[in-house]
Design a protein around this motif. Sequence first.
Motif, PDB file in Angstrom:
ATOM      1  N   ALA A   1       0.807  -1.222   0.000  1.00  8.96           N
ATOM      2  CA  ALA A   1       0.000   0.000   0.000  1.00  8.96           C
ATOM      3  C   ALA A   1       0.844   1.279   0.000  1.00  8.96           C
ATOM      4  N   ASN A   2       2.161   1.173   0.138  1.00  8.58           N
ATOM      5  CA  ASN A   2       2.993   2.376   0.276  1.00  8.58           C
ATOM      6  C   ASN A   2       4.213   2.343  -0.635  1.00  8.58           C
ATOM      7  N   GLN A   3       3.984   2.142  -1.910  1.00  8.62           N
ATOM      8  CA  GLN A   3       5.089   1.964  -2.846  1.00  8.62           C
ATOM      9  C   GLN A   3       6.004   3.187  -2.902  1.00  8.62           C
TER      10      GLN A   3
ATOM     11  N   GLN B   1       6.862   5.278  -0.519  1.00  9.43           N
ATOM     12  CA  GLN B   1       7.804   5.292   0.611  1.00  9.43           C
ATOM     13  C   GLN B   1       8.847   4.192   0.473  1.00  9.43           C
ATOM     14  N   VAL B   2       8.415   3.045  -0.064  1.00 12.05           N
ATOM     15  CA  VAL B   2       9.372   1.960  -0.315  1.00 12.05           C
ATOM     16  C   VAL B   2      10.454   2.480  -1.250  1.00 12.05           C
ATOM     17  N   ALA B   3      10.025   3.210  -2.287  1.00 15.82           N
ATOM     18  CA  ALA B   3      10.986   3.760  -3.244  1.00 15.82           C
ATOM     19  C   ALA B   3      11.896   4.775  -2.563  1.00 15.82           C
ATOM     20  N   ASP B   4      11.293   5.636  -1.732  1.00  8.77           N
ATOM     21  CA  ASP B   4      12.093   6.633  -1.026  1.00  8.77           C
ATOM     22  C   ASP B   4      13.181   5.957  -0.183  1.00  8.77           C
TER      23      ASP B   4
ATOM     24  N   ASN C   1      11.216   4.472   8.992  1.00  6.99           N
ATOM     25  CA  ASN C   1      10.508   4.658  10.267  1.00  6.99           C
ATOM     26  C   ASN C   1       9.011   4.798  10.052  1.00  6.99           C
ATOM     27  N   SER C   2       8.679   5.493   9.026  1.00  4.95           N
ATOM     28  CA  SER C   2       7.262   5.678   8.721  1.00  4.95           C
ATOM     29  C   SER C   2       6.596   4.333   8.433  1.00  4.95           C
TER      30      SER C   2
END
Lengths: 483, 486, 95
Positions: free
Chosen positions: A436-438, A440-443, A453-454
């Motif tokens: 669900a958080n692609q 942030q995964v990339a970041d 952390n997020s």
Amino acid sequence: MNWEIVIGLETHAQLSTKSKIFSGAATAFGAPPNTQASAVDVALPGVLPVLNVGAVEKAIRFGIAVDATINRRSIFARKNYFYPDLPKGYQISQFEIPVVSGGRVVFRVGDEEKTVRLTRAHLEEDAGKSLHEDFHGMSGIDLNRAGTPLLEIVSEPDMRSAEEAVAYAKTLHALVRWIEICDGNMQEGSFRCDANVSVRPEGSAQLGTRREIKNLNSFRFLQQAIEYEANWQIEQLEEGNSIEQATVLFDPDNGQTRLMRTKEEAHDYRYFPDPDLLPLAIDEAWLERTRAHMPELPAARQSRFQSELALSEQDAASLVSDRDTADYFDAVLEAVDPDDSKAAAKLIANWINGELAAALNRAELDLTDSPVQATALAGLITRIMDKTLSSKLAREVFDGLWNGEGSADEIIEKRGLKQISDSGAIEKLVDEVIAANQQQVADYRGGKQKAFNSLVGQVMKASKGKANPAQVNEILKGKLDSG
Amino acid sequence: MIDTSLKQLSADLAAKKFSSVELTGAYLDRIEANDAAINAFITVDPDVSLAQARAADERIARGEAQPLTGIPVAHKDIWCAKGWRTTCGSRMLENFRSPYDAHVIQRFNEAGAVNLGKTNMDEFAMGSSNETSFFGPVRNPWDTACVPGGSSGGSAAAVAAALAPAATGTDTGGSIRQPAALCGVSGLKPTYGLVSRYGMIAFASSLDQGGPLAKSAEDLALVLDTMVGFDARDSTSLERSAEEYARMLEEPLQGLRIGLPKEYFGEGMSADVRKSVDEAIDEYRKLGATTVDVELPASELSVPAYYVIAPAEASSNLSRYDGVRYGYRAENYDDLLDMYCKTRAQGFGAEVKRRILIGTYVLSHGYYDAYYLQAQRIRRLVARDFAQAFEHCDVIMSPTSPSTAFRIGDRTADPVQMYLSDIYTIAANLAGLPGISIPCGLDGAGLPVGLQIIGNYFSEARMLNVANVYQKQTDWHLRKSPVASN
Amino acid sequence: MSLTLDDVKRVAMLARIEVTDSESEQILEQFDGIFKLIEQMQSVDTTGIEPMSHAQDVVARLRSDAVTATDEHELFQSVAPEVEADLYLVPKVIE
């Protein structure tokens, strides 16, 4: 010129006996006027004093606790002066040979260890009370307190600041409670100090003329009174005046000391051995018996906490600041009965000095009145140690304990707070969060640590806080780094 | 009924020859008829006494009598007796009704004795003539122009005037023995610590000791049995097993060693006193005793040491009379200090004030060592002298007082002369030793002379034996004062 | 040693006994004789002699720490000069 302040304290600790030092009247605080004043306390013609063994026992305990000499033979003397709250016209005290001679009190002021030598500690009787509310221009006398046993503890002039004096007084206060000889209730006057204050040019070996501040019944007043008095004396000397030996009173309303009497007006107490009381003899057997019943003293307990349990000096010192806290700590540790006592000790110390202390503080309760008993806290600690609870969940369980919702295990069960440590379940949550958080995964993969952390936060949130955070970290990191 | 020994009274009560009510009534009648001339009593309360007598009669009827049950005894007004006015001879306590019983009073009550009344005394027991009483001087039944001695003058006079079969007193420097001598009765000061001081109004705590006054040694023994007893409320009360003081009254005196201290037979003694005492000692020799010279050199300093120690203790003991909780309070005063100073100035008489001031002075800053400590060291020397003397003798004998009864007013102007009245009795108090005075003659004016017998600690039974055997052989103790014959 | 009138007055104040000037003078006169008597004590050397405070050489017997007294304040206060609200009344105490 730089000035050095020199302070010695005379502390009156009311001994917590059931009956008075020389009569069979009760010592309970707050009884209706004169209902606890026996024939002896009222000093009817013909009555005589008989010494209470309990008061002597407590003086011996004190002597042992401060490593003093317990005199095998001590003498009671009469201190003669007239005052309406002093029914006999003399106070029975000890003068030439007190029950305890010498000794010392060791404590810390900031980072420094400080030793204050004791001159003596002697037994005496308290006076009654003059009530100053107006009875048509007269005062009322209540003799309930007359004859209550006191231990007067006299220090050498070894303190050099108000802070040191307060630290000494606090240590002494904790000690008399620790060895159960005084309830330490300062509002009721069970523990009160007179401070002898003088100043001298720094480096001078000679003591300056002292003034004695009478009857300070709180640590705050002790501090304020000494500070005011020392400044006043310095001011006088700097203006070229000299100090006259005197007794002064501290007025808490304006924070100042005021003259009560000068040396010229001082009493001539006409001390002499009390012919009604024979010499007090304390034999070796009595000393040995008392020694055998002494609790482990604060210094010994602190060093045990540090050496056996590897607690930091700060933690250990804080735990032995009073007997209740130290006993509570030991009780929790014993109930937890951990494999790794050092880890448990650190955890328990943190909880006592942290969460529990804060809660007690908020509720203005003493540890003895804590809704969370030692066994209850032990239940919580056990569940932290076996990883059933995260620290966040543990705090929730603590709230439950505080509110009386049952034992730690009952609360965990009731609220469904058990930590999720099943890696399969956690892996499933991690997968959902990654999906669900692609962005942030990339970041993260682009080098932004914050994004990690997020993501952890998201997983914890999805688990309603129950997932074991260490496992979440590990699994998430594995998946992200391998992906 | 009136001239009978206590033992006989006890037997007669048991045999119902008369009741305690009758006996008590007879003495109350005598007091009513004769005490105006003697002033031996401060308080008499016939209703209370007779109620006690009735209770005693019932007890006798139940067969539960003890030796003193039903026997009236007069008490020096220094003993607190619940409900009784207890004045200590002072304006300070003029209206003080004691809320409790002294241990000694309790023991008399338990024995079933009847409290016949409270006897006059020197104020707070400070005096040797009974002239310092707030309630007026007691008069000597042998010559009412003379003093009865003091401070237990009321008790001695009451026995001598046959106003009581026996009485209690207290002795700080001779206050039982000296009035016993001057009134021709027998009196005993026990070893310090045998009779509880609880409820006995303190004069000088380390010297004060209660004891009996009666007509004979035999009577003393009986009353002493009741007075002696351990009391946990007095720290100086000694825990000892009870003894029967009459147990060896009749033993022969063959081999008795009597110590005669030369210091007690020197100047200052009247010729009549010397003659009577010498004759008494001769009588003892006839009874089989031997005499030996002993030395009590420190005794010569016992009067000065006493007049430091006793006033020092008294000055502190009497501080409680401050007008706050009981007793006299001045009517008009400006403030607290003034209330204290006026109350004590008005409540105490001249001699008491004098001694308080002496005591305050010797304890005050700068004088303690020279006076108080020196006096206590001399006290030690006095006690040592006696210890050494008793290695060579069983009892020590001397006159009780250097003179017989003197006239009222004769010595009031000169305190030092008055203080020297106790020159032979004070040392026993300093040492804590027991002492007896028994009548041993009459002087040229027909006034009684007393023989003092000092014994070692706890030797009361032996001393009573020594006194009794003499009394069986002589009749000085049976001589009656004129008032006793009224 | 000789006492002065000031000594008498100081001691009388310590003992809380009011004395008039003429009383003080009379007391001083009597003290002269009494202290001459007392001064005889100085004639003996008592170096090394232990002062004797009690008639017997025994030590204190102690009581157990138990409440044995009951409330008797009404009885005790029945003989007091002035009582109100169960308190003994005295002229105002000023510290």
